[in-house]
Write a protein that holds these residues in place. Structure first.
Motif, PDB file in Angstrom:
ATOM      1  N   TRP A   1       0.917  -1.344  -0.112  1.00 49.29           N
ATOM      2  CA  TRP A   1       0.066  -0.013   0.178  1.00 49.29           C
ATOM      3  C   TRP A   1       0.768   1.426  -0.146  1.00 49.29           C
ATOM      4  CZ3 TRP A   1      -4.829   0.084   3.579  1.00 49.29           C
ATOM      5  CH2 TRP A   1      -5.777  -1.126   3.200  1.00 49.29           C
ATOM      6  N   PRO A   2       0.298   2.397  -0.346  1.00 43.62           N
ATOM      7  CA  PRO A   2       1.194   3.586  -0.366  1.00 43.62           C
ATOM      8  C   PRO A   2       1.324   3.855   1.222  1.00 43.62           C
ATOM      9  CG  PRO A   2      -0.783   4.068  -1.628  1.00 43.62           C
ATOM     10  CD  PRO A   2      -0.824   2.675  -0.974  1.00 43.62           C
ATOM     11  N   GLU A   3       2.854   4.342   1.315  1.00 46.46           N
ATOM     12  CA  GLU A   3       3.269   4.295   2.664  1.00 46.46           C
ATOM     13  C   GLU A   3       2.679   5.379   3.656  1.00 46.46           C
ATOM     14  OE1 GLU A   3       4.861   3.261   5.713  1.00 46.46           O
ATOM     15  OE2 GLU A   3       5.328   2.145   4.001  1.00 46.46           O
ATOM     16  N   SER A   4       2.175   6.576   2.746  1.00 49.42           N
ATOM     17  CA  SER A   4       1.484   7.488   3.507  1.00 49.42           C
ATOM     18  C   SER A   4       0.132   7.083   3.978  1.00 49.42           C
ATOM     19  CB  SER A   4       1.382   8.850   2.442  1.00 49.42           C
ATOM     20  OG  SER A   4       0.358   7.981   1.216  1.00 49.42           O
ATOM     21  N   THR A   5      -0.735   6.202   3.330  1.00 48.10           N
ATOM     22  CA  THR A   5      -1.779   5.745   3.939  1.00 48.10           C
ATOM     23  C   THR A   5      -1.592   4.632   4.952  1.00 48.10           C
ATOM     24  OG1 THR A   5      -2.847   5.642   1.607  1.00 48.10           O
ATOM     25  CG2 THR A   5      -3.968   4.201   3.166  1.00 48.10           C
TER      26      THR A   5
ATOM     27  N   ASP B   1      -6.143  -8.647  -6.143  1.00 42.70           N
ATOM     28  CA  ASP B   1      -4.638  -8.504  -6.371  1.00 42.70           C
ATOM     29  C   ASP B   1      -3.985  -6.884  -6.538  1.00 42.70           C
ATOM     30  OD1 ASP B   1      -3.467 -11.240  -6.916  1.00 42.70           O
ATOM     31  OD2 ASP B   1      -5.304 -11.287  -7.847  1.00 42.70           O
ATOM     32  N   LEU B   2      -5.295  -6.102  -7.011  1.00 41.83           N
ATOM     33  CA  LEU B   2      -5.042  -4.670  -7.100  1.00 41.83           C
ATOM     34  C   LEU B   2      -6.180  -4.167  -6.947  1.00 41.83           C
ATOM     35  CD1 LEU B   2      -3.477  -2.446  -8.294  1.00 41.83           C
ATOM     36  CD2 LEU B   2      -4.484  -2.962 -10.518  1.00 41.83           C
ATOM     37  N   TYR B   3      -6.079  -3.211  -6.066  1.00 44.52           N
ATOM     38  CA  TYR B   3      -7.422  -2.151  -5.577  1.00 44.52           C
ATOM     39  C   TYR B   3      -7.069  -0.826  -5.788  1.00 44.52           C
ATOM     40  CZ  TYR B   3     -11.412  -1.516  -2.481  1.00 44.52           C
ATOM     41  OH  TYR B   3     -12.685  -1.202  -2.161  1.00 44.52           O
ATOM     42  N   ILE B   4      -7.833  -0.160  -6.462  1.00 47.10           N
ATOM     43  CA  ILE B   4      -7.798   1.251  -7.039  1.00 47.10           C
ATOM     44  C   ILE B   4      -9.069   2.124  -6.447  1.00 47.10           C
ATOM     45  CG2 ILE B   4      -7.502   3.033  -8.675  1.00 47.10           C
ATOM     46  CD1 ILE B   4      -5.687   1.043 -10.183  1.00 47.10           C
ATOM     47  N   GLY B   5      -8.660   3.190  -5.784  1.00 53.63           N
ATOM     48  CA  GLY B   5      -9.664   4.115  -5.220  1.00 53.63           C
ATOM     49  C   GLY B   5      -8.962   5.303  -4.526  1.00 53.63           C
TER      50      GLY B   5
ATOM     51  N   VAL C   1      -3.784   1.200  -4.694  1.00 58.22           N
ATOM     52  CA  VAL C   1      -3.294   2.404  -5.320  1.00 58.22           C
ATOM     53  C   VAL C   1      -4.239   3.411  -5.314  1.00 58.22           C
ATOM     54  CG1 VAL C   1      -2.325   3.497  -7.627  1.00 58.22           C
ATOM     55  CG2 VAL C   1      -1.658   1.179  -6.975  1.00 58.22           C
ATOM     56  N   HIS C   2      -3.820   4.838  -5.075  1.00 55.51           N
ATOM     57  CA  HIS C   2      -4.691   5.894  -5.158  1.00 55.51           C
ATOM     58  C   HIS C   2      -4.721   6.780  -6.397  1.00 55.51           C
ATOM     59  CE1 HIS C   2      -5.805   4.972  -0.857  1.00 55.51           C
ATOM     60  NE2 HIS C   2      -4.421   5.334  -0.473  1.00 55.51           N
TER      61      HIS C   2
ATOM     62  N   GLY D   1      -0.645  12.104 -17.103  1.00 57.51           N
ATOM     63  CA  GLY D   1       0.272  12.213 -16.049  1.00 57.51           C
ATOM     64  C   GLY D   1       0.283  10.805 -15.417  1.00 57.51           C
ATOM     65  N   PRO D   2       1.368  10.543 -14.457  1.00 62.55           N
ATOM     66  CA  PRO D   2       1.375   9.659 -13.443  1.00 62.55           C
ATOM     67  C   PRO D   2      -0.128   9.372 -12.773  1.00 62.55           C
ATOM     68  CG  PRO D   2       3.228  10.896 -13.132  1.00 62.55           C
ATOM     69  CD  PRO D   2       2.423  11.631 -14.022  1.00 62.55           C
ATOM     70  N   LEU D   3      -0.570   8.169 -12.626  1.00 53.78           N
ATOM     71  CA  LEU D   3      -1.578   7.711 -12.303  1.00 53.78           C
ATOM     72  C   LEU D   3      -2.064   8.547 -10.773  1.00 53.78           C
ATOM     73  CD1 LEU D   3      -4.369   6.115 -12.501  1.00 53.78           C
ATOM     74  CD2 LEU D   3      -3.295   4.350 -11.282  1.00 53.78           C
ATOM     75  N   GLU D   4      -1.100   8.546  -9.928  1.00 55.54           N
ATOM     76  CA  GLU D   4      -1.227   8.912  -8.447  1.00 55.54           C
ATOM     77  C   GLU D   4      -1.410  10.242  -8.336  1.00 55.54           C
ATOM     78  OE1 GLU D   4       0.959   5.211  -8.674  1.00 55.54           O
ATOM     79  OE2 GLU D   4       1.089   6.940  -9.672  1.00 55.54           O
ATOM     80  N   VAL D   5      -1.006  11.153  -9.113  1.00 54.78           N
ATOM     81  CA  VAL D   5      -1.073  12.718  -9.009  1.00 54.78           C
ATOM     82  C   VAL D   5      -2.214  13.202  -9.661  1.00 54.78           C
ATOM     83  CG1 VAL D   5       1.617  12.609  -9.000  1.00 54.78           C
ATOM     84  CG2 VAL D   5       0.470  13.221 -11.266  1.00 54.78           C
ATOM     85  N   SER D   6      -2.452  14.619  -8.994  1.00 50.92           N
ATOM     86  CA  SER D   6      -3.627  15.205  -9.418  1.00 50.92           C
ATOM     87  C   SER D   6      -3.157  16.008 -10.457  1.00 50.92           C
ATOM     88  CB  SER D   6      -4.077  16.247  -8.257  1.00 50.92           C
ATOM     89  OG  SER D   6      -4.782  15.352  -7.056  1.00 50.92           O
TER      90      SER D   6
END
Length: 809
Positions: free
Chosen positions: A213-217, A536-540, A575-576, A619-624
């Motif tokens: 998971w993202p370390e921040s989460t 295996d992969l969760y996105i939200g 992944v967020h 752009g990268p999936l994770e950035v706004s």
């Protein structure tokens, strides 16, 4: 001559094909292949439908599931709806119509929009949390939580909104008013169903080490759980009574100069007949009751408080009396509802003492004795692990802080007034709402007040239809269902529970149900769960870090401990996706309606494949990222280029002259690796490089063309299927084997190096990787010959594959 790309015709054609052929229906019992379970956080089906942010995460899981299917995996990629919610309830209150019809209509709208975007969802697995066939098992799991002692019915202070007729969570209350509607909210003691989150705290903390998971989460969850190890100490009140405090800084206990109690707690209620300033105290309590917990803690910047005049506590370590205060930053529902205050070693206490004119007693200093606490507290981050020593602490003077911690704890434990304890920041999960549109709690209250949960054969307990869907006077709407509420069956007589479960109930376990959605014997077949779990992969979105993502882990862990879930953690990789902003760089919304993008408009004008391609290329999936209308046009132009070239038979050849070999293998390698890393923007950039090379060559070997279209079809499935068919294939592209690459054919034969004079770059030179040193230096000197004219060469340096440096004077 190649055809013109007509997105309306092509997209409707292939959506119809996929639906008629059930292309993406998963045989969950096929264990012959490795499994891949891709999942999106399912949406609430609002009346507005999809917004521009929805397709971003959904396209990412769609790309992954399509690639994995081609790689030989049996893929499960389902979609459903978190369909209990306040908007549907408000609709029912306003119109008098049952919210189910409103919800079903919205689900139809959402599903239609999702299908228009070409996602490879297995619609036969669809679930909706408001479907009785689904919430039967939500009720069943809650019943098991109750039977095992994790679900409880207790008195709790809650945020009550009379206008909405329900309890609100802290994040639904802003400045004492409801987030929805701006109605007044007050604190009120009510019997509430809660789930004991703390019972799972250690397992939740340990589990964070096992998941990708993202370390921040993960850090947000650690902080939310808030584990702390310390000492619980009992304090007697002069004249009778006692209370306890929890502290991680027992070494400062000699520095206590006052103590603070929760204004709305039971301790204070027992002291009201003894305080000398009752009117002042009662007024402060009344003001506190208007605030939610967030306003009283995280957002509390004031040092408000009120003395309990005439009331003192006795510090057990030295017998000294200290005055008692009440302060709204202390919560009755957290910890013991009381805190000790040491102004010299806690900055909040220091500021509070300054405002209220309270004394300071310093009890920790450095070995030089030079710490001054007259202007600022000397806190634990300043003294722990730094050899600091105690002072003004009787027999513990001169001890290091670390030794004193142990010694003072031992003294108090031996006195029988303290015990070592682990505390957690997060509290009970309030698991009831005075609303209609939620899962009924399947229990009955007997006349003697005891609680009986209904037999499994009576599940689901289905919501009755009402004439009035509004709760009043602190009572739930189901109180209006007089006939339904009265229970008299099988020798059991009593009253049904009229509160319903919160919106987070169904979403805490829905990922299991997708695997076996029609099972009426159990929430899912255990053999299937063993094969398919974890996801295996969760996105939200990251906004669910301490809500849904925590609750799901709790329910899964409970079921795991009962042998009903095969895994300790439900989501292997999380992944967020970043937010898609308006063209003004601000979140799309009502404030700037002119910058709101409706995905249906984009699909209509440019096509679903264009929207998918554009959002993945932003752009990268994770950035706004801000929306850019011009770039949408660019995405469509790229699709047109691909369609134009690869549907022209004359451009596809069965011969291979080798000119595209390197860029083809590089493309397969990069796209494969970037897809696996969810780096879709860079994968698309490489595809564009390949298309440019193909146009430059004018021809493309059939093998390269077909494999390129396979990769592109994951992002642009409609155009992928159409080109695949025009390349001579009758079947869908969805199950074609994923292309492979030859690593040796990805290597560049030439490199570009810098040519320097005295360390400063003067030119660049393309050389063969195996060119000998003398030849490279000669080429470099020839390139900068005019700059060497008349100079004396002192030294010639060649760093292979990087630079030629000519040293002159």
């Amino acid at each position: 001559m190649s055809e013109v790309y007509n997105h309306h015709a092509i997209e409707s054609k292939w959506q119809k094909y996929w639906e008629e052929n059930q292309t993406f229906k998963t045989d969950v019992w096929d264990f012959s292949k490795p499994k891949y379970y891709a999942l999106d956080m399912f949406p609430y089906p609002s009346g507005v439908g999809l917004h521009a942010g929805h397709p971003e995460g959904y396209t990412a899981t769609d790309i992954m599931s399509r690639m994995k299917r081609m790689q030989g995996y049996n893929v499960l990629h389902p979609m459903g709806y978190d369909s209990f919610g306040l908007p549907a309830e408000q609709y029912a209150v306003t119109t008098g119509n049952h919210p189910a019809g409103f919800t079903e209509k919205n689900i139809e709208t959402f599903s239609k929009q999702l299908k228009e975007l070409g996602f490879d969802y297995d619609w036969s697995k669809m679930v909706a949390t408001s479907d009785p066939k689904f919430y039967k098992w939500t009720q069943w799991i809650f019943k098991k939580l109750y039977e095992d002692g994790y679900a409880k019915h207790i008195d709790m202070p809650v945020n009550w909104c009379e206008e909405l007729g329900t309890v609100l969570s802290n994040d639904e209350v802003i400045d004492g008013k409801s987030e929805r509607g701006g109605y007044p909210v007050v604190k009120k003691m009510m019997k509430q169903w809660v789930i004991d989150q703390q019972a799972f705290a250690e397992e939740l903390l340990d589990g964070l080490n096992e998941i990708d998971w993202p370390e921040s989460t993960k850090e947000i969850q650690r902080n939310w759980i808030g584990k702390s190890t310390g000492v619980e100490v009992d304090f007697k009140i002069v004249g009778g009574g006692e209370f306890s405090i929890f502290t991680t800084c027992i070494e400062t206990i000699y520095g206590i100069t006052f103590m603070v109690l929760a204004p709305d707690g039971e301790i204070v209620k027992g002291l009201l007949d003894r305080v000398e300033n009752l009117d002042e105290v009662q007024a402060y309590i009344n003001e506190t009751l208007k605030k939610n917990d967030l306003d009283r803690t995280d957002l509390n910047k004031t040092k408000s408080g009120c003395p309990l005049k005439g009331i003192y506590a006795i510090n057990p370590v030295n017998g000294k009396e200290v005055p008692l205060f009440i302060g709204d930053f202390v919560l009755a529902s957290y910890g013991t509802g009381a805190v000790m205050a040491v102004p010299t070693h806690d900055q909040r206490d220091f500021e509070y003492a300054e405002v209220h004119g309270l004394p300071l007693i310093q009890v920790i200093n450095n070995t030089e004795g030079t710490v001054d606490v007259s202007g600022h507290a000397f806190e634990k981050q300043d003294y722990l692990g730094k050899g600091c020593i105690l002072m003004n602490s009787e027999e513990f003077d001169g001890m290091t802080v670390e030794d004193a911690k142990k010694a003072i704890t031992k003294k108090l434990v031996d006195m029988g007034v303290a015990r070592e304890k682990v505390n957690y920041h997060f509290r009970e999960w309030i698991f009831a709402r005075q609303r209609y549109w939620g899962e009924p709690v399947p229990c009955v209250y007997k006349e003697d007040g005891s609680i009986v949960f209904l037999d499994d054969s009576e599940l689901p307990v289905v919501l009755p239809e009402l004439e009035d869907y509004k709760g009043r006077g602190g009572k739930a709407p189901l109180e209006n269902a007089t006939e339904w509420k009265a229970y008299d069956k099988n020798g059991l007589k009593g009253t049904r529970e009229t509160s319903t479960m919160p919106g987070s109930a169904g979403s805490s376990w829905y990922y299991f149900r997708y695997i076996d959605p029609d099972n009426d014997k159990e929430f899912a077949n255990q053999e299937l769960l063993k094969h398919w779990m974890p996801v295996d992969l969760y996105i939200g979105g990251p906004e669910h870090a301490v809500g849904h993502l925590m609750y799901s882990r709790i329910w899964n862990r409970f079921l795991y401990n009962k042998g009903l879930s095969p895994v300790k953690e439900p989501f292997k990789k999380l992944v967020h996706q970043g937010m898609i902003l308006g063209e003004n760089g601000i979140k799309m919304g009502k404030r700037f309606p002119e910058f709101v993008v409706n995905p249906s408009d984009i699909v209509n004008e440019y096509g679903a494949d264009t929207l998918r391609l554009y959002e993945m290329f932003m752009g990268p999936l994770e950035v706004s990222k801000p929306w850019n209308s011009a770039a949408v046009t660019g995405a469509r132009k790229f699709i047109n280029r691909v369609f134009t070239f690869f549907t022209e038979p004359a451009n596809i050849t069965d011969d291979n002259n080798g000119n595209l070999e390197k860029v083809y293998h590089q493309t397969v390698k990069k796209v494969t690796g970037d897809f696996e890393a969810l780096g879709f923007n860079t994968a698309i950039a490489q595809m564009m490089i390949f298309v440019n090379a193909v146009y430059k060559e004018g021809k493309c070997p059939r093998e390269y063309a077909e494999n390129f279209i396979k990769m592109l079809s994951c992002i642009c499935p409609h155009v992928g299927e159409e080109i695949w068919q025009k390349l001579g294939h009758d079947n869908t592209i969805a199950f074609e084997p994923w292309p492979t690459f030859d690593e040796s054919k990805c290597v560049e034969d030439t490199v570009e190096i810098a040519v320097q004079i005295n360390g400063k770059v003067k030119a660049t030179l393309a050389i063969g990787k195996e060119d000998p040193k003398d030849e490279v230096i000669a080429k470099g000197k020839e390139l900068i010959a005019d700059k060497l004219d008349g100079k004396t060469i002192v030294k010639e340096i060649y760093v292979p594959g990087r630079i030629v440096n000519i040293v002159i004077r």
